[in-house]
Motif scaffolding. Structure first.
Motif, PDB file in Angstrom:
ATOM      1  N   PHE A 422      24.719 -59.313 -28.712  1.00 53.23           N
ATOM      2  CA  PHE A 422      23.403 -59.538 -29.293  1.00 53.23           C
ATOM      3  C   PHE A 422      22.792 -58.219 -29.778  1.00 53.23           C
ATOM      4  CE2 PHE A 422      19.658 -61.929 -30.097  1.00 53.23           C
ATOM      5  CZ  PHE A 422      18.588 -61.105 -29.806  1.00 53.23           C
ATOM      6  N   ASN A 423      22.926 -57.166 -28.918  1.00 58.42           N
ATOM      7  CA  ASN A 423      22.392 -55.857 -29.302  1.00 58.42           C
ATOM      8  C   ASN A 423      23.103 -55.317 -30.533  1.00 58.42           C
ATOM      9  OD1 ASN A 423      20.576 -55.860 -27.173  1.00 58.42           O
ATOM     10  ND2 ASN A 423      22.002 -54.813 -25.769  1.00 58.42           N
ATOM     11  N   LEU A 424      24.425 -55.560 -30.580  1.00 59.25           N
ATOM     12  CA  LEU A 424      25.191 -55.130 -31.739  1.00 59.25           C
ATOM     13  C   LEU A 424      24.709 -55.818 -33.004  1.00 59.25           C
ATOM     14  CD1 LEU A 424      27.606 -53.600 -32.978  1.00 59.25           C
ATOM     15  CD2 LEU A 424      29.040 -55.557 -32.361  1.00 59.25           C
ATOM     16  N   MET A 425      24.490 -57.128 -32.901  1.00 63.80           N
ATOM     17  CA  MET A 425      24.019 -57.871 -34.076  1.00 63.80           C
ATOM     18  C   MET A 425      22.622 -57.426 -34.487  1.00 63.80           C
ATOM     19  SD  MET A 425      25.457 -61.683 -33.200  1.00 63.80           S
ATOM     20  CE  MET A 425      24.909 -62.345 -34.768  1.00 63.80           C
ATOM     21  N   ASN A 543      20.269 -66.945 -32.882  1.00 60.56           N
ATOM     22  CA  ASN A 543      21.209 -65.919 -32.418  1.00 60.56           C
ATOM     23  C   ASN A 543      22.109 -66.429 -31.295  1.00 60.56           C
ATOM     24  OD1 ASN A 543      20.395 -63.926 -34.218  1.00 60.56           O
ATOM     25  ND2 ASN A 543      18.690 -63.278 -32.901  1.00 60.56           N
ATOM     26  N   ALA A 544      21.570 -67.284 -30.408  1.00 64.25           N
ATOM     27  CA  ALA A 544      22.388 -67.822 -29.296  1.00 64.25           C
ATOM     28  C   ALA A 544      23.590 -68.584 -29.828  1.00 64.25           C
ATOM     29  CB  ALA A 544      21.532 -68.722 -28.405  1.00 64.25           C
ATOM     30  N   ILE A 545      23.400 -69.358 -30.885  1.00 63.80           N
ATOM     31  CA  ILE A 545      24.503 -70.119 -31.489  1.00 63.80           C
ATOM     32  C   ILE A 545      25.515 -69.163 -32.096  1.00 63.80           C
ATOM     33  CG2 ILE A 545      25.107 -71.696 -33.356  1.00 63.80           C
ATOM     34  CD1 ILE A 545      22.544 -73.187 -32.840  1.00 63.80           C
ATOM     35  N   ILE A 547      26.127 -66.043 -31.264  1.00 66.49           N
ATOM     36  CA  ILE A 547      26.858 -65.346 -30.199  1.00 66.49           C
ATOM     37  C   ILE A 547      27.923 -66.259 -29.606  1.00 66.49           C
ATOM     38  CG2 ILE A 547      26.625 -64.387 -27.879  1.00 66.49           C
ATOM     39  CD1 ILE A 547      23.863 -63.347 -28.738  1.00 66.49           C
ATOM     40  N   ASN A 548      27.548 -67.495 -29.304  1.00 68.17           N
ATOM     41  CA  ASN A 548      28.519 -68.429 -28.690  1.00 68.17           C
ATOM     42  C   ASN A 548      29.654 -68.767 -29.651  1.00 68.17           C
ATOM     43  OD1 ASN A 548      27.608 -68.860 -26.005  1.00 68.17           O
ATOM     44  ND2 ASN A 548      25.882 -70.015 -26.796  1.00 68.17           N
ATOM     45  N   MET A 549      29.324 -68.939 -30.944  1.00 70.61           N
ATOM     46  CA  MET A 549      30.391 -69.222 -31.910  1.00 70.61           C
ATOM     47  C   MET A 549      31.370 -68.056 -31.990  1.00 70.61           C
ATOM     48  SD  MET A 549      28.672 -71.236 -35.125  1.00 70.61           S
ATOM     49  CE  MET A 549      30.224 -71.244 -35.976  1.00 70.61           C
ATOM     50  N   TYR A 550      30.824 -66.837 -32.000  1.00 67.98           N
ATOM     51  CA  TYR A 550      31.670 -65.648 -32.048  1.00 67.98           C
ATOM     52  C   TYR A 550      32.579 -65.577 -30.823  1.00 67.98           C
ATOM     53  CZ  TYR A 550      33.035 -60.726 -32.229  1.00 67.98           C
ATOM     54  OH  TYR A 550      33.753 -59.566 -32.253  1.00 67.98           O
TER      55      TYR A 550
END
Length: 644
Positions: A422-425, A543-545, A547-550
């Motif tokens: 998340f921080n990276l994104m 963002n949660a979606i 992150i989880n997709m990644y």
């Protein structure tokens, strides 16, 4: 001294008797029992029945007194063998059963247990308990087939063939007799006992029972090619020539008849074995009956009856009476009554023997001692079971605690990884935002300093041309129009730059996915193809979606690399106004999707899909690859207005 061959047999026997007399008076110790056990087996080797009987009784008594299982097993076997040799089949069966129970519990005594099974099976055969014999001999065979004792294997196979012959299961009987013959040849077991000839004789006798006399003759003649049989084993030789003569008689081939019958009878009379003498007399009677000499036929049938009655063996009497009632028609009714009476008695005795074998229990003080032994063992087993149960319980608790600790550590590591992603994104988003602002400033400067200035100059020039009467005015007007075209092209390029900036702005997640897939291509052998739908509005997706997709895509690629052995991988990301879709497909070895226990990687993918309130569909077949399709509803919390 009884073992030293420099002494005569009689001297060695005298030494043995003296040793037994002294040993039986010694204190009951381990050493004395071991010595006594050695004496028992020496008596057996010398074929001294009385000494064998007396010494084995003492060994049994002393071994039971202190529960010496090693010597107790030897005592049981010795008593069983003694009773077998004296035709006391009930007692022999009892002691072989005791030995069986004892050796069954000793893992390192498998071959001795097999020998007990073999001898017990022989005793059951002698008592006509053929089904019981089949079970015992089969157990012996299961041990001997993997052992180095090929002589015992041969004996077991031979006995199994005889049992199946009596059960009239002739195919099985042929199988085991041929197996015995194969064992003799393969391991070169031929010696003075002429095992190969014995196998041929058994096969020939089996064919006689099936009335296949030509096959029987072939086997008997094959056996008689061994010219040493008459010298080494006259009894076997007499059996072979008698069986050969009988087979020829039944197939109307009178070659060497009745000479073969009389040769066999002469040998048997020397050994004075009533059973085989009765058999020879009956066969000679059948021969004379077949050639029409009724007087001699009756004579030899009556000879058979005399020998049979003198032997007091009911089976011999029944066979002799059966032949007599066929050839002596005048006295047939008398013979028939005696035949039926004795035959019925034999059947009753046979049934009683079988029943006794099935219900034998020990009726001596040994029962009490054996029960005490069993109770003591049961107590030890119970104690051992309780301790084992406690240890297993403690081990289970420790392993469960460790598993919970590992799961907690894994979740913490997973949470930390999510935060880093998340921080990276967000960091990439900040860089993109900064780049966007710089580009806006650059474009504003280009528009202000370049395009607007040039358009202002053009406007002034066009105003001046409107009032000009210069003949060159049309030419200048054309030049100004071309300049307008150049400005138009500049504006178009700036517009394209703006569109490219918008695409970069909205596709920062796509860039991360792109990098992951390119890294997969460079580090692994599998060919990777992917397609990401450019029409997806990533700004509307939380963002949660992302992150989880990644993480799901990352986990899916790791699973393929570890287990699938795939050559091709396909990744597709698409979406519509309501859902975003992720499809991961490979042509690897596949797996069983119905398996209850799934790997940690697959569990993580399912868990992340559930966290996004999505649906995961896994399709896989062995050698047909795997397809994973994930559908996640778009989480629209805030719409970001598109800037023109």
């Amino acid at each position: 001294m009884s073992k030293q061959e420099k002494y005569s047999d009689q001297q060695r026997i005298n030494f043995l008797n003296r040793a037994f007399s002294l040993t039986s008076k010694l204190q009951n110790s381990k050493e004395s029992r071991n010595l006594l056990s050695d004496i028992v087996f020496q008596y057996y080797d010398f074929e001294l029945s009385d000494g064998f009987n007396s010494s084995s009784k003492v060994l049994l008594k002393n071994s039971l007194a202190v529960l010496d299982s090693t010597n107790l097993g030897k005592a049981y076997r010795s008593r069983a063998t003694y009773y077998k040799n004296t035709n006391n089949l009930d007692s022999s069966f009892i002691y072989f059963s005791k030995a069986e129970k004892l050796y069954f519990k000793l893992d390192k005594q498998k071959e001795i247990l097999a020998n007990v099974y073999l001898n017990k099976g022989v005793v059951q055969c002698m008592a006509s308990d053929f089904l019981g014999a089949e079970l015992s001999l089969t157990r012996a065979y299961s041990i001997y087939k993997d052992s180095d004792n090929k002589n015992k294997l041969y004996g077991t196979l031979n006995q199994l063939g005889l049992v199946y012959n009596e059960l009239k299961e002739y195919e099985k009987a042929v199988f085991y007799h041929e197996k015995a013959l194969e064992t003799v040849r393969k391991y070169n077991l031929q010696n003075e006992q002429h095992q190969e000839a014995v196998c041929y004789n058994n096969l020939g006798y089996l064919y006689i029972k099936q009335k296949k006399y030509k096959e029987a003759i072939t086997n008997f003649e094959e056996a008689l090619k061994d010219k040493q049989i008459l010298k080494d084993d006259p009894d076997l030789y007499s059996l072979l020539i008698d069986n050969l003569a009988y087979s020829r008689l039944q197939s109307s081939n009178y070659k060497d008849l009745p000479k073969l019958f009389f040769d066999a009878l002469a040998i048997r009379q020397k050994f004075n074995d009533p059973t085989v003498i009765v058999g020879s007399s009956i066969h000679i009677s059948e021969y004379y009956q077949k050639i029409g000499n009724n007087l001699l036929s009756i004579k030899y049938s009556q000879d058979a009856i005399k020998v049979a009655k003198k032997s007091k063996i009911p089976g011999n009497v029944v066979l002799a009476l059966r032949q007599a009632q066929v050839v002596d028609t005048k006295n047939a009714s008398l013979y028939s009554r005696d035949y039926v009476r004795i035959s019925d008695s034999l059947q009753i005795v046979e049934r009683q023997s079988k029943d006794r074998f099935n219900r034998i229990t020990l009726e001596t003080d040994e029962i009490i001692q054996e029960n005490d032994i069993l109770e003591d063992r049961n107590r030890k087993l119970l104690l051992g079971f309780t301790i084992t149960f406690i240890l297993v319980g403690l081990l289970f608790v420790v392993r469960a605690q460790r598993a919970r600790t590992r799961e907690l550590l894994f979740k913490q590591a997973q949470q930390k990884a999510n935060e880093e992603i998340f921080n990276l994104m967000m960091s990439q988003q900040s860089i993109i935002d900064e780049s966007r602002n710089k580009e806006k400033k650059r474009l504003a400067q280009d528009l202000h300093d370049g395009v607007l200035g040039r358009m202002f100059g053009l406007r002034l020039n066009l105003d001046s041309l409107n009032s000009s009467t210069d003949p060159d005015a049309p030419q200048k007007r054309n030049e100004l129009l071309n300049e307008l075209k150049t400005i138009e092209q500049d504006i178009r390029e700036i517009s394209h730059d703006l569109n490219r900036e918008k695409l970069v702005l909205i596709n920062n997640f796509v860039s991360i996915v792109h990098n992951l897939l390119e890294e997969q291509k460079s580090l692994h052998q599998a060919e990777v193809t992917y397609n990401i739908d450019t029409s997806i509005n990533w700004d509307k997706i939380g963002n949660a979606i992302k992150i989880n997709m990644y993480r799901i895509l990352q986990e899916g690629l790791q699973n393929i690399n570890k287990y699938a052995n795939a050559k091709n991988i396909s990744v597709e990301i698409s979406g519509n106004s309501e859902n975003v879709f992720l499809k991961i497909q490979d042509d690897g070895i596949g797996f069983d999707v119905n398996k209850k226990s799934k790997g940690i990687g697959m569990q993580n993918m399912i868990s992340r899909t559930n966290d996004c309130q999505g649906i995961i569909d896994i399709t896989s077949k062995k050698d047909n690859g795997t397809s994973i399709v994930i559908t996640i509803p778009i989480e629209t919390k805030q719409l970001i207005e598109e800037q023109a």
